[in-house]
Design an enzyme around this catalytic site. Structure first.
Site: not given
Ligand code: ADP
Ligand code: MG
Length: 139
Positions: A10, A50, A58, A86, A113, A116, A127
């Site tokens: 990212k 997304y 968010f 993961r 973070n 992805h 994807e």
């Molecule tokens: P992951 O990437 O671990 O699969 P999710 O699919 O739940 O997580 O969420 C997609 C992305 O959305 C996350 O990687 C993160 O960048 C963002 N995200 C998730 N939860 C939050 C939050 N509470 N606040 C801000 N951004 C978030």
């Molecule tokens: Mg996810």
């Protein structure tokens, strides 16, 4: 079983020159990078990617973040690649991520973070197809 997963390095990570360090963790875990391209994600691409999160508070921030700087899109291949990636990514929130995981090592916060990874084989296929054609994947 050998399978493929989809990965994105990212913007928060590409901005801090962490592509190589993240790839080292991926390869160190035995996953093979079988396709990789650095792109500037468009708003349309980020929104589509997304879409499952479009009702989440968010979503706007997430789309803004994903289009704020280049990303590296990748296809990873290996034994149980979806679950393995993961596991080495760590929890979404880096405060909850296990030691040694990519997010524990590098993520700034729950939104920024660093990586992805697909959450299922079906989503991995969808994807991958959003960003790569089969001939661009060299296993
Ligand atoms: P992951 O990437 O671990 O699969 P999710 O699919 O739940 O997580 O969420 C997609 C992305 O959305 C996350 O990687 C993160 O960048 C963002 N995200 C998730 N939860 C939050 C939050 N509470 N606040 C801000 N951004 C978030
Ligand atoms: Mg996810």
């Amino acid at each position: 079983m050998t399978e493929r997963t989809f990965s994105i390095i990212k913007p928060d990570a590409t901005e801090r020159n962490l592509t190589g360090k993240i790839n080292a963790v991926i390869e160190g875990a035995g996953l093979r990078i079988v396709a990789q391209r650095r792109i500037r994600m468009t708003e349309d691409q980020a929104k589509t990617f997304y879409e499952v999160h479009k009702e989440r508070p968010f979503y706007g921030e997430l789309v803004g973040q994903m289009t704020s700087a280049p990303v590296v899109v990748q296809v990873l291949e290996g034994e149980n690649a979806v679950a393995k990636y993961r596991e080495i990514m760590g929890a979404t929130n880096p405060e909850q991520a296990a030691e040694g995981t990519i997010r524990k090592l590098f993520a700034k916060n729950v939104g920024e973070n660093s990586v992805h990874g697909s959450d299922s084989q079906d989503n991995a296929k969808l994807e991958i197809a959003q960003f790569f054609t089969e001939d661009q994947i060299v296993g």
